[in-house]
Motif scaffolding. Structure first.
Motif, mmCIF file in Angstrom:
data_model
loop_
_atom_site.group_PDB
_atom_site.id
_atom_site.type_symbol
_atom_site.label_atom_id
_atom_site.label_comp_id
_atom_site.label_asym_id
_atom_site.label_seq_id
_atom_site.Cartn_x
_atom_site.Cartn_y
_atom_site.Cartn_z
ATOM 1 N N ALA A 1 -0.076 2.751 -12.289
ATOM 2 C CA ALA A 1 -1.352 2.800 -11.562
ATOM 3 C C ALA A 1 -2.361 1.862 -12.213
ATOM 4 C CB ALA A 1 -1.877 4.229 -11.542
ATOM 5 N N SER A 2 -2.403 1.867 -13.558
ATOM 6 C CA SER A 2 -3.349 0.988 -14.253
ATOM 7 C C SER A 2 -3.049 -0.472 -13.963
ATOM 8 C CB SER A 2 -3.276 1.203 -15.764
ATOM 9 O OG SER A 2 -3.386 2.560 -16.052
ATOM 10 N N ALA A 3 -1.753 -0.783 -13.786
ATOM 11 C CA ALA A 3 -1.345 -2.179 -13.556
ATOM 12 C C ALA A 3 -1.968 -2.735 -12.283
ATOM 13 C CB ALA A 3 0.181 -2.264 -13.490
ATOM 14 N N ILE A 4 -2.341 -1.861 -11.363
ATOM 15 C CA ILE A 4 -2.961 -2.343 -10.120
ATOM 16 C C ILE A 4 -4.258 -3.076 -10.455
ATOM 17 C CG2 ILE A 4 -4.050 -1.624 -7.943
ATOM 18 C CD1 ILE A 4 -2.075 0.703 -7.849
ATOM 19 N N ALA A 5 -5.001 -2.550 -11.418
ATOM 20 C CA ALA A 5 -6.270 -3.181 -11.786
ATOM 21 C C ALA A 5 -6.015 -4.528 -12.458
ATOM 22 C CB ALA A 5 -7.049 -2.268 -12.716
ATOM 23 N N VAL B 1 -12.952 1.166 -0.965
ATOM 24 C CA VAL B 1 -13.894 0.585 -1.914
ATOM 25 C C VAL B 1 -13.410 -0.751 -2.489
ATOM 26 C CG1 VAL B 1 -13.181 1.580 -4.123
ATOM 27 C CG2 VAL B 1 -15.600 1.373 -3.583
ATOM 28 N N THR B 2 -12.139 -1.010 -2.372
ATOM 29 C CA THR B 2 -11.610 -2.248 -2.961
ATOM 30 C C THR B 2 -10.428 -2.776 -2.152
ATOM 31 O OG1 THR B 2 -10.458 -3.129 -4.887
ATOM 32 C CG2 THR B 2 -10.218 -0.800 -4.519
ATOM 33 N N ASP B 3 -10.162 -4.064 -2.320
ATOM 34 C CA ASP B 3 -8.999 -4.671 -1.643
ATOM 35 C C ASP B 3 -7.728 -4.534 -2.477
ATOM 36 O OD1 ASP B 3 -10.377 -5.465 0.568
ATOM 37 O OD2 ASP B 3 -11.005 -7.359 -0.330
ATOM 38 N N ASP B 4 -7.876 -4.035 -3.711
ATOM 39 C CA ASP B 4 -6.714 -3.993 -4.630
ATOM 40 C C ASP B 4 -5.534 -3.238 -4.044
ATOM 41 O OD1 ASP B 4 -8.454 -5.211 -6.264
ATOM 42 O OD2 ASP B 4 -8.594 -3.604 -7.760
ATOM 43 N N ILE B 5 -5.837 -2.237 -3.197
ATOM 44 C CA ILE B 5 -4.747 -1.386 -2.709
ATOM 45 C C ILE B 5 -4.549 -1.617 -1.205
ATOM 46 C CG2 ILE B 5 -3.945 1.050 -2.655
ATOM 47 C CD1 ILE B 5 -5.566 1.587 -5.070
ATOM 48 N N ALA B 6 -5.074 -2.759 -0.726
ATOM 49 C CA ALA B 6 -5.029 -2.980 0.727
ATOM 50 C C ALA B 6 -3.636 -3.387 1.213
ATOM 51 C CB ALA B 6 -6.042 -4.035 1.117
ATOM 52 N N GLY B 7 -2.774 -3.837 0.334
ATOM 53 C CA GLY B 7 -1.435 -4.261 0.787
ATOM 54 C C GLY B 7 -0.461 -4.301 -0.373
ATOM 55 N N GLY B 8 0.791 -4.738 -0.081
ATOM 56 C CA GLY B 8 1.816 -4.869 -1.120
ATOM 57 C C GLY B 8 2.209 -3.529 -1.711
ATOM 58 N N TRP B 9 2.790 -3.578 -2.941
ATOM 59 C CA TRP B 9 3.323 -2.343 -3.534
ATOM 60 C C TRP B 9 2.256 -1.288 -3.836
ATOM 61 C CZ3 TRP B 9 1.881 -0.641 -8.309
ATOM 62 C CH2 TRP B 9 1.373 -1.578 -9.217
ATOM 63 N N PRO B 10 0.993 -1.724 -4.187
ATOM 64 C CA PRO B 10 0.012 -0.644 -4.434
ATOM 65 C C PRO B 10 -0.214 0.224 -3.196
ATOM 66 C CG PRO B 10 -0.784 -2.695 -5.360
ATOM 67 C CD PRO B 10 0.407 -3.043 -4.537
#
Ligand SMILES: Cc1cc2nc3c(=O)[nH]c(=O)nc-3n(C[C@H](O)[C@H](O)[C@H](O)COP(=O)(O)OP(=O)(O)OC[C@H]3O[C@@H](n4cnc5c(N)ncnc54)[C@H](O)[C@@H]3O)c2cc1C
Length: 458
Positions: free
Chosen positions: A35-39, A186-195
């Motif tokens: 989960a931290s790796a997403i950041a 709140v963020t695009d970090d989890i908008a696609g891909g494996w996250p």
């Protein structure tokens, strides 16, 4: 009457528990690192446009946020009373982890906005500040702290267990929904891909677990109802409640384990409470629970009548010599306070039926002689098991022939002088007594790793 000879239940060996426990802990740690790796992964995108210090702050803040979110998801798995996890860790340890990780989630969630906003994050274009996700984050933070504070100080706040439990469950369910909506908006970090796939999988798993624990499992348990067959006084303000299965036989258990009971009776409200199974698996016709009147609910336990029914969810726990002592001659020491003797009662009944020759010493503290439960039965067991010694200690009866006063280091040293310091020790009683006894036992040479405790609160 059936006499079984082996340890009942589906206990794992201590070695299997260690291996499975390690695997599960590594998996949980992997989840948190993943989960931290997403950041960190997002570092190359929106955050990279910031200066290095601001980027470091925002990334750290995101890591805290992701850790908090993952811990919120994990919380339900810890508190859902899953038998598989209970067999590996024991319910008390799981609930301890639940409390510890709940506090950690609230701390991480509090640090998250502090770090993210520290470098004047309002000027960071890529972070979209629509007001709703922000509010959801704030609501989540408040919900987490309420859950933590009411959980830790429930008794101090005079919250009834049942009321608190309902709110806690609802609060944590809302927290999972809020986490999901917050991170998606709140963020695009989890908008696609494996996250995104990981988040969808986590939410799916959570929903499946929720449906199992709150929908399917209660229905399955209701199909295997028990009938109250006898309610008999077992001592001062204490009743032995005997239940027989209405359909198939009882479940397998080992002496010392406990179960959650929900009685269906006109005399009692529909509440679910934990009690030790004080009967022995060598007598599988019925389950007996020895229940002390100690509050709103239990004060009416004597009003149960034969014919009332009960849902029994069990067995749970690892407070049993069957779970920890493989050597058939392994010596045992038991220290009980008041009704905390119920797991010991089950273990002694079991040993008596099996004619076990191992050395056992029970030190049992009560207020007065009138508080000693099942005295005649225990005397009969003592007569049957030549290597069993029972020492009664009374705290509020000065004219008692035996030892009086609180269980402290001096008294335990004397009463346990003939016991091997490598014995497996089982301690159950009121929390202050247990803490004092644990310290005293360590002080007189018993090994901390071999001292097992059971708390009558969860
Ligand atoms: C593993 C375990 C084994 C136990 N074995 C026995 C036993 O063999 N004999 C016995 O007399 N008591 C046993 N207890 C204690 C018993 O569960 C409580 O005394 C009983 O639930 C109190 O209910 P009450 O509403 O009458 O009392 P209250 O005064 O309302 O509650 C007293 C305390 O009991 C706990 N409690 C209350 N309701 C619940 C609930 N629904 N679920 C969980 N905890 C609750 C809370 O910590 C609460 O502060 C055991 C407890 C645990 C955790």
């Amino acid at each position: 009457m059936t006499r079984r000879t082996g340890f009942e239940g589906t206990l794992l060996s201590p070695a299997a528990r260690r291996i499975m426990g390690t695997i599960l802990l590594v998996l949980a740690a992997g989840l948190l690192v993943g989960a931290s790796a997403i950041a960190l992964r997002a570092h190359s995108g929106e955050v990279a446009e910031l200066g290095p210090t601001a980027a470091l702050f925002v990334t750290t803040g995101k890591i805290f946020g992701l850790l908090a979110g993952t811990l919120v998801f994990l919380q339900f798995a810890l508190s859902a009373k899953l038998k598989t996890l209970d067999r590996v860790f024991g319910l008390h340890r799981l609930l301890f982890a639940h409390r510890f990780l709940g506090i950690s989630a609230a701390v991480c969630a509090s640090l998250h906005p502090l770090f993210v906003f520290a470098p004047k994050a309002r000027e960071i274009g890529a972070l979209r500040f629509a007001i709703l996700p922000e509010l959801m984050g704030a609501a989540l933070l408040i919900a987490l702290w309420i859950a933590v504070c009411t959980g830790l100080w429930r008794e101090f706040l005079h919250l009834r267990y049942q009321v608190w439990y309902r709110f806690h469950r609802l609060g944590m369910f809302s927290a999972v929904v809020l986490v999901t909506l917050h991170v998606l908006n709140v963020t695009d970090d989890i908008a696609g891909g494996w996250p995104l796939h990981a988040l969808v999988a986590a939410f799916g798993l959570y929903a499946a677990l929720f449906v199992w624990a709150k929908g399917i499992k209660p229905r399955l348990l209701r199909r295997r109802m028990y009938a109250v067959t006898k309610v008999t006084p077992a001592g001062k303000d204490t009743y032995a409640v005997e239940l027989s299965p209405k359909g198939d036989g009882i479940f397998s258990y080992v002496p010392g384990q406990f179960a959650f009971l929900t009685f269906h009776s006109e005399a009692l409200p529909l509440e679910r409470h934990p009690w030790t199974i004080s009967s022995t698996p060598t007598r599988p016709e019925s389950l007996i629970f020895t229940i002390k009147c100690s509050g709103d609910f239990t004060d009416s336990i004597g009003k149960l009548k034969p014919g009332d029914t009960a849902v029994v969810d069990g067995p749970y726990g690892l407070f049993s010599y069957a779970a920890h002592v493989r050597d058939p001659k392994g010596e045992l020491v038991m220290v009980a306070g008041g009704v905390g003797v119920t797991p010991m009662l089950s273990m002694l009944r079991y040993m008596a039926d099996r004619g076990e020759m191992r050395k056992v010493t029970l030190v049992w503290s009560n207020k007065t002689e009138a508080d000693i439960l099942c005295r005649e039965e225990l005397e009969a067991i003592e007569a049957k098991l030549p290597n069993l010694a029972i020492h009664h200690v009374l705290t509020r009866q000065k004219d008692f022939q035996g030892p009086t006063g609180r269980l402290d280091r001096t008294m335990l040293k004397e009463l346990l002088s003939g016991c091997s310091r490598t014995s497996a020790v089982f301690v159950c009683g009121p929390p202050p007594m247990m803490d004092a006894v644990w310290k005293a036992l360590k002080g007189i040479g018993f090994r901390g790793r071999r001292i097992h405790t059971e708390r009558f609160s969860i």
